[in-house]
Scaffold this motif. Structure first.
Motif, PDB file in Angstrom:
ATOM      1  N   GLY A  30       0.777  -1.232   0.000  1.00  0.00           N
ATOM      2  CA  GLY A  30       0.000   0.000   0.000  1.00  0.00           C
ATOM      3  C   GLY A  30       0.806   1.278   0.000  1.00  0.00           C
ATOM      4  O   GLY A  30       0.236   2.368   0.046  1.00  0.00           O
ATOM      5  N   GLU A  31       2.130   1.181  -0.084  1.00  0.00           N
ATOM      6  CA  GLU A  31       2.948   2.396  -0.021  1.00  0.00           C
ATOM      7  C   GLU A  31       2.835   3.241  -1.277  1.00  0.00           C
ATOM      8  O   GLU A  31       2.831   4.467  -1.228  1.00  0.00           O
ATOM      9  CB  GLU A  31       4.405   2.014   0.222  1.00  0.00           C
ATOM     10  CG  GLU A  31       5.341   3.180   0.388  1.00  0.00           C
ATOM     11  CD  GLU A  31       6.745   2.737   0.751  1.00  0.00           C
ATOM     12  OE1 GLU A  31       7.668   3.017  -0.042  1.00  0.00           O
ATOM     13  OE2 GLU A  31       6.911   2.122   1.809  1.00  0.00           O
ATOM     14  N   GLY A  32       2.731   2.600  -2.427  1.00  0.00           N
ATOM     15  CA  GLY A  32       2.674   3.322  -3.688  1.00  0.00           C
ATOM     16  C   GLY A  32       4.037   3.863  -4.086  1.00  0.00           C
ATOM     17  O   GLY A  32       5.013   3.748  -3.353  1.00  0.00           O
ATOM     18  N   ILE A  33       4.091   4.449  -5.266  1.00  0.00           N
ATOM     19  CA  ILE A  33       5.321   5.076  -5.754  1.00  0.00           C
ATOM     20  C   ILE A  33       5.303   6.533  -5.318  1.00  0.00           C
ATOM     21  O   ILE A  33       4.464   7.313  -5.773  1.00  0.00           O
ATOM     22  CB  ILE A  33       5.435   4.973  -7.287  1.00  0.00           C
ATOM     23  CG1 ILE A  33       5.435   3.505  -7.724  1.00  0.00           C
ATOM     24  CG2 ILE A  33       6.699   5.672  -7.780  1.00  0.00           C
ATOM     25  CD1 ILE A  33       5.312   3.317  -9.226  1.00  0.00           C
ATOM     26  N   ARG A  34       6.209   6.895  -4.424  1.00  0.00           N
ATOM     27  CA  ARG A  34       6.233   8.237  -3.863  1.00  0.00           C
ATOM     28  C   ARG A  34       7.300   9.090  -4.537  1.00  0.00           C
ATOM     29  O   ARG A  34       8.320   8.579  -4.991  1.00  0.00           O
ATOM     30  CB  ARG A  34       6.513   8.167  -2.357  1.00  0.00           C
ATOM     31  CG  ARG A  34       5.444   7.389  -1.599  1.00  0.00           C
ATOM     32  CD  ARG A  34       5.783   7.243  -0.137  1.00  0.00           C
ATOM     33  NE  ARG A  34       4.733   6.510   0.564  1.00  0.00           N
ATOM     34  CZ  ARG A  34       4.758   6.244   1.866  1.00  0.00           C
ATOM     35  NH1 ARG A  34       5.787   6.645   2.605  1.00  0.00           N
ATOM     36  NH2 ARG A  34       3.763   5.583   2.424  1.00  0.00           N
ATOM     37  N   TRP A 118      -1.185   2.838 -14.068  1.00  0.00           N
ATOM     38  CA  TRP A 118      -1.949   3.775 -14.886  1.00  0.00           C
ATOM     39  C   TRP A 118      -2.158   5.066 -14.103  1.00  0.00           C
ATOM     40  O   TRP A 118      -2.166   5.074 -12.870  1.00  0.00           O
ATOM     41  CB  TRP A 118      -3.297   3.199 -15.332  1.00  0.00           C
ATOM     42  CG  TRP A 118      -4.272   2.853 -14.236  1.00  0.00           C
ATOM     43  CD1 TRP A 118      -4.415   1.634 -13.621  1.00  0.00           C
ATOM     44  CD2 TRP A 118      -5.244   3.718 -13.627  1.00  0.00           C
ATOM     45  NE1 TRP A 118      -5.401   1.693 -12.671  1.00  0.00           N
ATOM     46  CE2 TRP A 118      -5.932   2.959 -12.655  1.00  0.00           C
ATOM     47  CE3 TRP A 118      -5.589   5.054 -13.810  1.00  0.00           C
ATOM     48  CZ2 TRP A 118      -6.952   3.500 -11.867  1.00  0.00           C
ATOM     49  CZ3 TRP A 118      -6.604   5.598 -13.015  1.00  0.00           C
ATOM     50  CH2 TRP A 118      -7.273   4.818 -12.065  1.00  0.00           C
ATOM     51  N   VAL A 119      -2.293   6.167 -14.841  1.00  0.00           N
ATOM     52  CA  VAL A 119      -2.573   7.476 -14.249  1.00  0.00           C
ATOM     53  C   VAL A 119      -3.580   8.204 -15.126  1.00  0.00           C
ATOM     54  O   VAL A 119      -3.786   7.858 -16.284  1.00  0.00           O
ATOM     55  CB  VAL A 119      -1.292   8.330 -14.101  1.00  0.00           C
ATOM     56  CG1 VAL A 119      -0.333   7.716 -13.094  1.00  0.00           C
ATOM     57  CG2 VAL A 119      -0.607   8.534 -15.448  1.00  0.00           C
ATOM     58  N   VAL A 160       1.908   7.819  -6.879  1.00  0.00           N
ATOM     59  CA  VAL A 160       1.104   6.907  -7.690  1.00  0.00           C
ATOM     60  C   VAL A 160       0.566   5.868  -6.716  1.00  0.00           C
ATOM     61  O   VAL A 160       1.321   5.045  -6.194  1.00  0.00           O
ATOM     62  CB  VAL A 160       1.926   6.220  -8.797  1.00  0.00           C
ATOM     63  CG1 VAL A 160       1.045   5.245  -9.574  1.00  0.00           C
ATOM     64  CG2 VAL A 160       2.532   7.252  -9.740  1.00  0.00           C
ATOM     65  N   PRO A 161      -0.737   5.899  -6.387  1.00  0.00           N
ATOM     66  CA  PRO A 161      -1.284   5.002  -5.370  1.00  0.00           C
ATOM     67  C   PRO A 161      -1.106   3.537  -5.741  1.00  0.00           C
ATOM     68  O   PRO A 161      -1.085   3.172  -6.922  1.00  0.00           O
ATOM     69  CB  PRO A 161      -2.764   5.388  -5.320  1.00  0.00           C
ATOM     70  CG  PRO A 161      -2.821   6.775  -5.877  1.00  0.00           C
ATOM     71  CD  PRO A 161      -1.738   6.825  -6.918  1.00  0.00           C
ATOM     72  N   SER A 162      -1.003   2.706  -4.716  1.00  0.00           N
ATOM     73  CA  SER A 162      -0.754   1.276  -4.961  1.00  0.00           C
ATOM     74  C   SER A 162      -1.872   0.628  -5.749  1.00  0.00           C
ATOM     75  O   SER A 162      -1.624  -0.313  -6.513  1.00  0.00           O
ATOM     76  CB  SER A 162      -0.561   0.547  -3.629  1.00  0.00           C
ATOM     77  OG  SER A 162      -1.734   0.635  -2.830  1.00  0.00           O
ATOM     78  N   PRO A 187      -2.351  -7.601  -5.632  1.00  0.00           N
ATOM     79  CA  PRO A 187      -3.752  -7.897  -5.306  1.00  0.00           C
ATOM     80  C   PRO A 187      -4.579  -6.657  -4.992  1.00  0.00           C
ATOM     81  O   PRO A 187      -5.810  -6.722  -5.014  1.00  0.00           O
ATOM     82  CB  PRO A 187      -3.633  -8.816  -4.078  1.00  0.00           C
ATOM     83  CG  PRO A 187      -2.310  -8.484  -3.475  1.00  0.00           C
ATOM     84  CD  PRO A 187      -1.416  -8.132  -4.626  1.00  0.00           C
ATOM     85  N   ARG A 188      -3.934  -5.536  -4.727  1.00  0.00           N
ATOM     86  CA  ARG A 188      -4.656  -4.291  -4.446  1.00  0.00           C
ATOM     87  C   ARG A 188      -5.052  -3.543  -5.714  1.00  0.00           C
ATOM     88  O   ARG A 188      -5.791  -2.561  -5.654  1.00  0.00           O
ATOM     89  CB  ARG A 188      -3.783  -3.361  -3.590  1.00  0.00           C
ATOM     90  CG  ARG A 188      -3.430  -3.890  -2.225  1.00  0.00           C
ATOM     91  CD  ARG A 188      -2.408  -2.987  -1.540  1.00  0.00           C
ATOM     92  NE  ARG A 188      -2.907  -1.638  -1.353  1.00  0.00           N
ATOM     93  CZ  ARG A 188      -3.524  -1.195  -0.265  1.00  0.00           C
ATOM     94  NH1 ARG A 188      -3.719  -2.035   0.742  1.00  0.00           N
ATOM     95  NH2 ARG A 188      -3.938   0.041  -0.160  1.00  0.00           N
ATOM     96  N   TYR A 189      -4.586  -4.014  -6.863  1.00  0.00           N
ATOM     97  CA  TYR A 189      -4.784  -3.290  -8.120  1.00  0.00           C
ATOM     98  C   TYR A 189      -6.251  -3.158  -8.480  1.00  0.00           C
ATOM     99  O   TYR A 189      -7.034  -4.110  -8.344  1.00  0.00           O
ATOM    100  CB  TYR A 189      -4.047  -4.024  -9.237  1.00  0.00           C
ATOM    101  CG  TYR A 189      -4.243  -3.424 -10.612  1.00  0.00           C
ATOM    102  CD1 TYR A 189      -3.773  -2.158 -10.912  1.00  0.00           C
ATOM    103  CD2 TYR A 189      -4.897  -4.142 -11.609  1.00  0.00           C
ATOM    104  CE1 TYR A 189      -3.944  -1.608 -12.173  1.00  0.00           C
ATOM    105  CE2 TYR A 189      -5.062  -3.605 -12.878  1.00  0.00           C
ATOM    106  CZ  TYR A 189      -4.582  -2.337 -13.153  1.00  0.00           C
ATOM    107  OH  TYR A 189      -4.757  -1.801 -14.405  1.00  0.00           O
TER     108      TYR A 189
END
Length: 204
Positions: A30-34, A118-119, A160-162, A187-189
């Motif tokens: 859940g950290e995402g790309i920061r 994706w964004v 970019v959220p997880s 699995p969070r996608y």
């Protein structure tokens, strides 16, 4: 919506750490790309973010990364681009994976991770709007010359959220230049198609 890839160095000294657990922390953890600003200084307050999302900061992120990258609020992703050869009268497609691998592996000198995500992008520049990424590769929108246009850059802001990261893939092209050595689905996608149908589903 634009599908993109983020290339991150792997192995000792890499931004993703030394093992797959760090890549899992970004995705299923859940950290995402920061952005580097967030990673190096902690999560900024909303009013701080508003003050940093400016056109000159985006310019520095793209063209002066060596000096501005350590505290940039932006995140470089790639979606591929097209190189036009006027002499040969051909267009050469530079795929997102090709460009991302160059960065993630330092041109084959180290292993690296690719994060497929994706964004949301806008039709016009909207640097101040955090939720909308900038399609700086698009010459009809960003018309000024850039030495980095062929990197196919899509520039996200802060995070970019997880749930927007589909999977990670670990590459070491010194071992296998044709395929990742391993990869893991997140699995969070949440696919963008499901997001776009959310309003319709709630209306029923």
């Amino acid at each position: 919506m634009q599908r993109c890839i983020k290339g991150i160095w792997g192995g000792p000294g890499g931004l993703a750490g030394e093992n797959d657990a760090d890549a899992d922390r970004i995705t299923q953890g859940g950290e995402g790309i920061r952005s580097n600003w967030w990673r190096n200084r902690g999560q900024p307050a909303p009013e701080q973010v508003e003050g940093r999302l400016r056109a000159h900061e985006l310019h520095d992120h793209i063209h002066r990364y060596a000096s501005a990258g350590h505290l940039t609020p932006f995140i470089s992703l790639t979606a591929g681009s097209v190189e036009r050869d006027r002499v040969a009268s051909i267009n050469r497609l530079l795929t997102a994976e090709e460009v991302a691998l160059r960065f993630a592996t330092d041109w084959g000198r180290r292993p690296g991770y690719l994060f497929h995500c994706w964004v949301l992008v806008g039709l016009n520049p909207a640097v101040e709007v955090q939720a909308v990424a900038e399609e700086v590769r698009e010459l009809h929108t960003y018309t000024r010359w850039s030495d980095f246009q062929l990197e196919g850059e899509i520039t996200a802001k802060l995070l970019v959220p997880s749930h927007q990261i589909e999977r990670w893939a670990y590459w070491d092209i010194s071992i296998d230049p044709a395929a990742p050595l391993r990869q893991h689905t997140n699995p969070r996608y949440r696919p963008p198609e499901r997001v776009s149908n959310l309003r319709e589903a709630l209306a029923r």
